[in-house]
Design a protein around this motif. Sequence first.
Motif, PDB file in Angstrom:
ATOM      1  N   ILE A 220      -0.594  -0.621  10.273  1.00 52.96           N
ATOM      2  CA  ILE A 220      -1.967  -0.116  10.245  1.00 52.96           C
ATOM      3  C   ILE A 220      -2.208   0.651   8.950  1.00 52.96           C
ATOM      4  O   ILE A 220      -3.200   0.453   8.260  1.00 52.96           O
ATOM      5  CB  ILE A 220      -2.242   0.782  11.462  1.00 52.96           C
ATOM      6  CG1 ILE A 220      -1.807   0.083  12.758  1.00 52.96           C
ATOM      7  CG2 ILE A 220      -3.699   1.194  11.512  1.00 52.96           C
ATOM      8  CD1 ILE A 220      -2.525  -1.203  13.032  1.00 52.96           C
ATOM      9  N   SER A 221      -1.269   1.536   8.599  1.00 53.63           N
ATOM     10  CA  SER A 221      -1.385   2.329   7.380  1.00 53.63           C
ATOM     11  C   SER A 221       0.017   2.722   6.933  1.00 53.63           C
ATOM     12  O   SER A 221       0.957   2.778   7.740  1.00 53.63           O
ATOM     13  CB  SER A 221      -2.236   3.575   7.617  1.00 53.63           C
ATOM     14  OG  SER A 221      -2.362   4.324   6.421  1.00 53.63           O
ATOM     15  N   SER A 222       0.150   3.004   5.641  1.00 48.53           N
ATOM     16  CA  SER A 222       1.446   3.403   5.099  1.00 48.53           C
ATOM     17  C   SER A 222       1.241   3.993   3.718  1.00 48.53           C
ATOM     18  O   SER A 222       0.287   3.634   3.009  1.00 48.53           O
ATOM     19  CB  SER A 222       2.391   2.194   5.030  1.00 48.53           C
ATOM     20  OG  SER A 222       3.599   2.539   4.368  1.00 48.53           O
ATOM     21  N   ASN A 223       2.127   4.924   3.343  1.00 53.99           N
ATOM     22  CA  ASN A 223       2.058   5.419   1.971  1.00 53.99           C
ATOM     23  C   ASN A 223       2.660   4.429   0.981  1.00 53.99           C
ATOM     24  O   ASN A 223       2.525   4.595  -0.216  1.00 53.99           O
ATOM     25  CB  ASN A 223       2.744   6.778   1.860  1.00 53.99           C
ATOM     26  CG  ASN A 223       4.215   6.712   2.259  1.00 53.99           C
ATOM     27  OD1 ASN A 223       4.690   5.682   2.741  1.00 53.99           O
ATOM     28  ND2 ASN A 223       4.938   7.800   2.070  1.00 53.99           N
ATOM     29  N   ASP A 224       3.343   3.408   1.487  1.00 54.18           N
ATOM     30  CA  ASP A 224       3.735   2.254   0.670  1.00 54.18           C
ATOM     31  C   ASP A 224       2.623   1.227   0.806  1.00 54.18           C
ATOM     32  O   ASP A 224       2.562   0.454   1.766  1.00 54.18           O
ATOM     33  CB  ASP A 224       5.066   1.693   1.154  1.00 54.18           C
ATOM     34  CG  ASP A 224       5.584   0.559   0.262  1.00 54.18           C
ATOM     35  OD1 ASP A 224       4.834   0.132  -0.640  1.00 54.18           O
ATOM     36  OD2 ASP A 224       6.724   0.108   0.474  1.00 54.18           O
ATOM     37  N   ARG A 225       1.744   1.209  -0.148  1.00 56.01           N
ATOM     38  CA  ARG A 225       0.510   0.442  -0.005  1.00 56.01           C
ATOM     39  C   ARG A 225       0.760  -1.059   0.092  1.00 56.01           C
ATOM     40  O   ARG A 225      -0.103  -1.806   0.575  1.00 56.01           O
ATOM     41  CB  ARG A 225      -0.422   0.733  -1.187  1.00 56.01           C
ATOM     42  CG  ARG A 225      -0.698   2.199  -1.415  1.00 56.01           C
ATOM     43  CD  ARG A 225      -1.180   2.888  -0.149  1.00 56.01           C
ATOM     44  NE  ARG A 225      -2.519   2.473   0.224  1.00 56.01           N
ATOM     45  CZ  ARG A 225      -3.087   2.731   1.389  1.00 56.01           C
ATOM     46  NH1 ARG A 225      -2.392   3.373   2.329  1.00 56.01           N
ATOM     47  NH2 ARG A 225      -4.307   2.329   1.643  1.00 56.01           N
ATOM     48  N   GLU A 226       1.905  -1.530  -0.361  1.00 58.59           N
ATOM     49  CA  GLU A 226       2.201  -2.960  -0.265  1.00 58.59           C
ATOM     50  C   GLU A 226       2.450  -3.399   1.174  1.00 58.59           C
ATOM     51  O   GLU A 226       2.366  -4.595   1.477  1.00 58.59           O
ATOM     52  CB  GLU A 226       3.413  -3.307  -1.129  1.00 58.59           C
ATOM     53  CG  GLU A 226       3.178  -3.124  -2.618  1.00 58.59           C
ATOM     54  CD  GLU A 226       4.390  -3.543  -3.426  1.00 58.59           C
ATOM     55  OE1 GLU A 226       5.407  -3.913  -2.791  1.00 58.59           O
ATOM     56  OE2 GLU A 226       4.323  -3.503  -4.669  1.00 58.59           O
ATOM     57  N   LEU A 227       2.756  -2.461   2.063  1.00 61.22           N
ATOM     58  CA  LEU A 227       3.038  -2.818   3.453  1.00 61.22           C
ATOM     59  C   LEU A 227       1.780  -2.889   4.311  1.00 61.22           C
ATOM     60  O   LEU A 227       1.810  -3.469   5.398  1.00 61.22           O
ATOM     61  CB  LEU A 227       3.996  -1.799   4.068  1.00 61.22           C
ATOM     62  CG  LEU A 227       5.408  -1.726   3.483  1.00 61.22           C
ATOM     63  CD1 LEU A 227       6.198  -0.618   4.172  1.00 61.22           C
ATOM     64  CD2 LEU A 227       6.123  -3.056   3.647  1.00 61.22           C
ATOM     65  N   VAL A 228       0.669  -2.298   3.849  1.00 61.32           N
ATOM     66  CA  VAL A 228      -0.548  -2.233   4.660  1.00 61.32           C
ATOM     67  C   VAL A 228      -1.064  -3.643   4.929  1.00 61.32           C
ATOM     68  O   VAL A 228      -1.208  -4.460   4.023  1.00 61.32           O
ATOM     69  CB  VAL A 228      -1.628  -1.395   3.955  1.00 61.32           C
ATOM     70  CG1 VAL A 228      -2.908  -1.369   4.788  1.00 61.32           C
ATOM     71  CG2 VAL A 228      -1.118   0.020   3.721  1.00 61.32           C
ATOM     72  N   GLY A 229      -1.323  -3.921   6.201  1.00 63.78           N
ATOM     73  CA  GLY A 229      -1.849  -5.234   6.591  1.00 63.78           C
ATOM     74  C   GLY A 229      -0.773  -6.275   6.821  1.00 63.78           C
ATOM     75  O   GLY A 229      -1.081  -7.386   7.255  1.00 63.78           O
ATOM     76  N   ARG A 230       0.478  -5.932   6.548  1.00 68.16           N
ATOM     77  CA  ARG A 230       1.562  -6.886   6.749  1.00 68.16           C
ATOM     78  C   ARG A 230       2.297  -6.591   8.054  1.00 68.16           C
ATOM     79  O   ARG A 230       2.071  -5.577   8.700  1.00 68.16           O
ATOM     80  CB  ARG A 230       2.549  -6.843   5.590  1.00 68.16           C
ATOM     81  CG  ARG A 230       1.915  -7.231   4.250  1.00 68.16           C
ATOM     82  CD  ARG A 230       2.980  -7.267   3.175  1.00 68.16           C
ATOM     83  NE  ARG A 230       2.432  -7.683   1.877  1.00 68.16           N
ATOM     84  CZ  ARG A 230       3.149  -7.827   0.770  1.00 68.16           C
ATOM     85  NH1 ARG A 230       4.452  -7.595   0.804  1.00 68.16           N
ATOM     86  NH2 ARG A 230       2.588  -8.200  -0.356  1.00 68.16           N
TER      87      ARG A 230
END
Length: 609
Positions: A220-230
Amino acid sequence: MRMNRIVNLNLRAKLILLYFLTIFIPLLVTGQIILSVSGKKIIEQTTSITQESSTQTALNVQDRLGGYVDIVNRLSVDQTLINYLNPDRVYASELESIDAYDLYLKPVTFYDFNYKNPLAKLNILFLNATLLQDHNIFIFADDEARARRDYREAVQAGGKLVWGVSGDEVFVARSVYNIKKRLTAVISMQVPEDSLYALISESKMSDKIAVIADGGGNVISSNDRELVGRSVADRTFFRPDAAAPFEVRDSADGRSYKVIVGKLGGSSSLPDWRILTLVPIDHLIDDERKIRQTGLLVMGLGLVVSCGIFLLALGRITDRVKALVKKMQTVKNGELSLLQDEGAQDEIGALTRNFNGMIENLQRSIYENYEVNLKLKDITIKKQEAELYALQNQIHPHFLFNTLESIRMGLHNQGDEETATIVMNFANLFRHLLHWQGEFIPLREEIDLVRKYLTIQKYRFRERIQYELEIEPGLAEALIPKLTLQPLVENAVKHGAESTRSGRIRVSVRAAGDGTMVAAIVDNGKGIPPEQLARIRRELADPEIKKSGSIGLKNVHDRIHLHFGPEYGVTIDSPAEEGGTLVRVTMPIRSAKDGTEGGNRDVQSSDRG
């Protein structure tokens, strides 16, 4: 044995060993224990702080999401709002619809929502076609609105709260119904993912990775922006039901993490989400490593200084002993010279004077004993060499070859071509054995040796022995240890074919398809009794047995093990019902050109006799 080695050490080595055993090693062990205990304490404190921070982040997210749930639930049970939105209610004019909007609809959402939640967006998708929409909060549920994910999932839930993700927004929605259980509207709150990311950022994660994911692993959300939506469902760190922190190595980036899992869903109104905090192990122990490095540096400097002072003092004490030992080494190498005596009256001075006296005695006696003995020994060695050379000349191979050639020519002149051929084969066989160089030969040369040997045996036994040789042409140049097949064929003749009136021996070499080749030697003799066969197999399997009843088999088997490894070698089988013996030799295919494994599966060539 170890005690004798210590006793035999020189004085300097003994003193250094004593220093290490009494000072260096105890200090090093003590320091390591202290650093290890403090390091573990730091790791425990860091883990505890991180877990508390993760818990606080989960509470912050719960509070934020709980506020959105309160707004949606309050509006969902507001009967006045439901009456205004009732699809059965007919607004006769636009003025009446505007009055409804100004009197209640706008105030109920404006004051309780806009001032408190500036980042979120509220949509009330109503089904009353006579009510005007403001295209902001109140939106008529036309076909486009009904196609929205929040609308569809809320209707399917039948009045229960639903959570989901649409684009870069998180929504919570609920459908409301009038008194006739007719769908009246869908109330939906859309929250930008950035607002959840802001809560994660507030927790000062630094190099840690925080992930908010649903039960299926969708981020849903993460401070590692590459993981968002995955999806991280297939990542090793995703264990949604984990209750305690655990360590794992992530297969995606190859780093090791300590993972702390916290659940958001404490009630039916909140989503079943998790907050996963990934703390890199190398950063988790960074403070411990710094303390350890600092401690080791200080301890190392102290040990270096201590060792330097000790060695300096020791050097002054042992310099004279080293000089004496060095002079002894020169005497050992044949240089008989005296050591300078400094006149000291201590033990080392006494050793020096005795050493010089010994050298003087050696110098006096060297011409009386040593040189005379050397001359006598030299004469004896030369005499033995001359006798050995004379003996070698007596059995020179050329004499044997010339003799065999004379016999062959005599038989040829008498018309006995068969016997002449056998003599020639025997001469060639003998010549091969004498002139083979190195450990490895091409397979074709070994087969040629086997062929010559079987030709001689066939001459002896006539029709009592028949043989057949088959080799794949692609294996002809493969390298094998010399005398690998000939001893096994000799065993087959001696123990197999000779025991029957119609002996048959078959030798075949084929590629196995996995980079290996298998040579099979088969005879039709009486076979081997089970007890003897079991003994032979034990002897082949036991590397400690150097000599056995089957010397040829054991020799070939051990040489193949030595050259190629334990997965290759000789196996033997002798079916009790069928009779006969089968010996297989398994070896890797080694190219005669470059020593690599290979081999072509060509048409087989054969030789029979």
